[in-house]
Write an enzyme that holds these catalytic residues in place. Structure first.
Site, PDB file in Angstrom:
ATOM      1  N   ASP A   1      87.543  36.708  35.760  1.00  0.00           N
ATOM      2  CA  ASP A   1      87.266  37.553  34.591  1.00  0.00           C
ATOM      3  C   ASP A   1      87.480  39.027  34.984  1.00  0.00           C
ATOM      4  O   ASP A   1      86.946  39.483  35.999  1.00  0.00           O
ATOM      5  CB  ASP A   1      85.808  37.309  34.175  1.00  0.00           C
ATOM      6  CG  ASP A   1      85.436  37.977  32.865  1.00  0.00           C
ATOM      7  OD1 ASP A   1      86.327  38.146  32.007  1.00  0.00           O
ATOM      8  OD2 ASP A   1      84.244  38.309  32.686  1.00  0.00           O
ATOM      9  N   HIS A   2      88.255  39.742  34.191  1.00  0.00           N
ATOM     10  CA  HIS A   2      88.517  41.166  34.439  1.00  0.00           C
ATOM     11  C   HIS A   2      89.035  41.458  35.845  1.00  0.00           C
ATOM     12  O   HIS A   2      88.527  42.368  36.523  1.00  0.00           O
ATOM     13  CB  HIS A   2      87.270  42.024  34.169  1.00  0.00           C
ATOM     14  CG  HIS A   2      86.853  42.038  32.738  1.00  0.00           C
ATOM     15  ND1 HIS A   2      87.497  42.777  31.770  1.00  0.00           N
ATOM     16  CD2 HIS A   2      85.864  41.360  32.100  1.00  0.00           C
ATOM     17  CE1 HIS A   2      86.917  42.570  30.601  1.00  0.00           C
ATOM     18  NE2 HIS A   2      85.931  41.700  30.768  1.00  0.00           N
TER      19      HIS A   2
ATOM     20  N   ASP B   1      93.232  42.689  33.931  1.00  0.00           N
ATOM     21  CA  ASP B   1      92.771  43.707  32.985  1.00  0.00           C
ATOM     22  C   ASP B   1      93.298  45.070  33.419  1.00  0.00           C
ATOM     23  O   ASP B   1      92.668  45.776  34.203  1.00  0.00           O
ATOM     24  CB  ASP B   1      91.242  43.689  32.930  1.00  0.00           C
ATOM     25  CG  ASP B   1      90.691  44.787  32.031  1.00  0.00           C
ATOM     26  OD1 ASP B   1      91.500  45.496  31.408  1.00  0.00           O
ATOM     27  OD2 ASP B   1      89.457  44.927  31.966  1.00  0.00           O
TER      28      ASP B   1
ATOM     29  N   HIS C   1      85.838  39.378  24.021  1.00  0.00           N
ATOM     30  CA  HIS C   1      84.898  39.824  25.075  1.00  0.00           C
ATOM     31  C   HIS C   1      83.692  40.467  24.403  1.00  0.00           C
ATOM     32  O   HIS C   1      83.736  40.841  23.237  1.00  0.00           O
ATOM     33  CB  HIS C   1      85.594  40.842  25.993  1.00  0.00           C
ATOM     34  CG  HIS C   1      86.546  40.198  26.953  1.00  0.00           C
ATOM     35  ND1 HIS C   1      86.314  40.143  28.309  1.00  0.00           N
ATOM     36  CD2 HIS C   1      87.726  39.561  26.746  1.00  0.00           C
ATOM     37  CE1 HIS C   1      87.311  39.502  28.880  1.00  0.00           C
ATOM     38  NE2 HIS C   1      88.182  39.135  27.963  1.00  0.00           N
TER      39      HIS C   1
ATOM     40  N   ALA D   1      80.743  39.278  23.572  1.00  0.00           N
ATOM     41  CA  ALA D   1      80.379  38.476  22.398  1.00  0.00           C
ATOM     42  C   ALA D   1      78.911  38.042  22.384  1.00  0.00           C
ATOM     43  O   ALA D   1      78.513  37.245  21.537  1.00  0.00           O
ATOM     44  CB  ALA D   1      81.287  37.247  22.332  1.00  0.00           C
TER      45      ALA D   1
ATOM     46  N   ASN E   1      83.724  35.077  25.351  1.00  0.00           N
ATOM     47  CA  ASN E   1      83.080  35.396  26.640  1.00  0.00           C
ATOM     48  C   ASN E   1      81.611  35.770  26.481  1.00  0.00           C
ATOM     49  O   ASN E   1      81.270  36.650  25.683  1.00  0.00           O
ATOM     50  CB  ASN E   1      83.779  36.592  27.279  1.00  0.00           C
ATOM     51  CG  ASN E   1      85.088  36.216  27.926  1.00  0.00           C
ATOM     52  OD1 ASN E   1      85.626  35.137  27.691  1.00  0.00           O
ATOM     53  ND2 ASN E   1      85.613  37.103  28.742  1.00  0.00           N
TER      54      ASN E   1
ATOM     55  N   ASP F   1      78.146  36.622  28.876  1.00  0.00           N
ATOM     56  CA  ASP F   1      77.468  36.847  30.151  1.00  0.00           C
ATOM     57  C   ASP F   1      76.041  37.344  29.893  1.00  0.00           C
ATOM     58  O   ASP F   1      75.056  36.771  30.355  1.00  0.00           O
ATOM     59  CB  ASP F   1      78.273  37.877  30.973  1.00  0.00           C
ATOM     60  CG  ASP F   1      77.737  38.054  32.381  1.00  0.00           C
ATOM     61  OD1 ASP F   1      76.677  37.495  32.690  1.00  0.00           O
ATOM     62  OD2 ASP F   1      78.363  38.760  33.178  1.00  0.00           O
TER      63      ASP F   1
HETATM   64  O1  G3H Z   1      82.757  41.640  32.239  1.00  0.00           O
HETATM   65  C1  G3H Z   1      81.729  41.158  31.912  1.00  0.00           C
HETATM   66  C2  G3H Z   1      80.447  41.180  32.531  1.00  0.00           C
HETATM   67  O2  G3H Z   1      79.386  40.988  31.654  1.00  0.00           O
HETATM   68  C3  G3H Z   1      80.180  42.284  33.496  1.00  0.00           C
HETATM   69  O3  G3H Z   1      79.985  41.562  34.626  1.00  0.00           O
HETATM   70  O4  G3H Z   1      78.518  42.942  36.076  1.00  0.00           O
HETATM   71  O5  G3H Z   1      79.784  40.975  36.964  1.00  0.00           O
HETATM   72  O6  G3H Z   1      81.016  43.064  36.343  1.00  0.00           O
HETATM   73  P1  G3H Z   1      79.814  42.204  36.089  1.00  0.00           P
HETATM   74  P1  13P Z   2      78.714  40.120  27.057  1.00  0.00           P
HETATM   75  O1  13P Z   2      78.221  41.295  27.839  1.00  0.00           O
HETATM   76  O2  13P Z   2      78.637  40.374  25.591  1.00  0.00           O
HETATM   77  O3  13P Z   2      78.046  38.856  27.430  1.00  0.00           O
HETATM   78  O4  13P Z   2      80.284  39.962  27.378  1.00  0.00           O
HETATM   79  C1  13P Z   2      80.716  39.262  28.502  1.00  0.00           C
HETATM   80  C2  13P Z   2      82.180  39.414  28.746  1.00  0.00           C
HETATM   81  O5  13P Z   2      82.953  39.873  27.933  1.00  0.00           O
HETATM   82  C3  13P Z   2      82.659  38.950  30.058  1.00  0.00           C
HETATM   83  O6  13P Z   2      84.010  39.204  30.244  1.00  0.00           O
HETATM   84 ZN    ZN Z   3      84.701  41.012  29.264  1.00  0.00          ZN
END
Ligand code: G3H
Ligand code: 13P
Ligand code: ZN
Length: 303
Positions: free
Chosen positions: A82-83, A104, A203, A205, A246, A248
């Site tokens: 991811d990213h 990204d 993203h 979401a 997505n 998180d």
């Molecule tokens: O990109 C989406 C995440 O919510 C941020 O995650 O803190 O592991 O970079 P991270």
């Molecule tokens: P949220 O912070 O809304 O859960 O998004 C997560 C995300 O986009 C991970 O790539």
């Molecule tokens: Zn994201």
């Protein structure tokens, strides 16, 4: 059909007009919660790690766990980066058996984004690894929000050959969303789909559910200014053409709420397993809730 290329999942979701949940993990508890929830819901799923997750846990642990359990599950799932911000991270993921990557480069000028994404596609495509790319930026990631231009999205996908696109449509990462607008730019999703017919990714979401925020604060936390994307907007975004959603933050909130609660209620507990088990269960519940919201329950049977 356990660990598969993200492309298989992207294409099926696009063909049948539904969305698959993509959930971030950086430890055993999240990974297990996600895979068990998806298995019980018979839903295809992406399990994904950011660069920060890789720095935290070590890629050998993250990919090692996934590869060690891949045959225990009947659902199709992809291990996704991811990213990914650089070719080096993409190469690292490839070496560790990721079946899908996101590059990204959306903070770079357009032509540079095209160049880097094309390079990643040329590395991944021969290996059957899918590539997600991004256009525009999420709220709060740069000084000014740049939403994705659907015409540019068409050009971008034609020139890069990426399998899926995450167009910026007004969402944000983290606990505070929709600061600049009251809803997702649905028309932008619709137009992007019409012009590209490509799998699209949303993203930022998370719903940032009130019960978790309030629960965290009730048990001694201090989470302020929290606002998520309402469930009905996620549903509508899927109707407009989103195929991967997505999440998180919602998992982090569920986990933190359950941790705070058990620590407050069971003051004599010092066994980490007794503390982490309810937190893992809460993450599982929220993953199931998301999967049901996306209506991807039962979709494993399409594969
Ligand atoms: O990109 C989406 C995440 O919510 C941020 O995650 O803190 O592991 O970079 P991270
Ligand atoms: P949220 O912070 O809304 O859960 O998004 C997560 C995300 O986009 C991970 O790539
Ligand atoms: Zn994201």
């Amino acid at each position: 059909m356990p660990l598969v290329s993200g492309r298989i999942i992207f294409d099926k979701a696009n063909e049948f007009g539904f969305a698959v949940g993509a959930f971030n993990f950086s430890n055993l508890e999240f990974l297990k919660a996600i895979l068990e929830a998806a298995e019980e819901e018979e839903a295809p799923v992406f399990v994904q790690t950011t660069e920060k997750a890789i720095r935290y846990a070590g890629i050998e642990y993250l990919s090692g766990m996934v590869h060690a359990v891949k045959d225990r599950y009947k659902i199709p799932f992809a291990l996704h980066l991811d990213h990914g911000k650089s070719i080096d991270t993409v190469l690292l993921a490839i070496r560790h058996g990721y079946t899908s990557v996101m590059i990204d480069a959306s903070d770079k000028p357009y032509e540079e984004n095209v160049k880097i994404t094309s390079e990643v596609v040329s590395l991944c495509a021969p290996l059957g690894i899918s590539v997600e790319a991004e256009l525009g930026n999420l709220e709060g990631e740069e000084a000014e929000t740049r939403l994705a231009d659907p015409e540019q999205a068409k050009d971008f996908l034609l020139r890069t050959g990426a399998d899926a696109l995450a167009p910026a449509v007004g969402t944000a990462h983290g606990i505070l969303k929709l600061r600049e607008r009251s809803e997702i730019d649905f028309e932008r999703i619709k137009r992007t789909k019409e012009l590209t017919n490509a799998p699209l990714v949303l993203h930022g979401a998370s719903g940032v559910y009130k019960e978790y925020v309030e629960g965290i604060n009730l048990y001694g936390g201090l989470v302020k200014e929290a606002k998520g994307i309402p469930d009905d907007q996620i549903k509508r975004a899927v109707e407009m053409g989103i195929n991967k959603v997505n999440t998180d933050t919602d998992l982090r909130l569920a986990f933190t709420y359950a941790l705070r609660k058990i620590l407050a209620e069971e003051k004599s507990t010092i066994d980490p397993r007794k503390i982490l088990k309810p937190a893992m269960e809460e993450v599982k519940e929220v993953v199931k809730r998301k999967i049901r919201l996306l209506r991807s329950s039962g979709k494993a049977s399409l594969f």
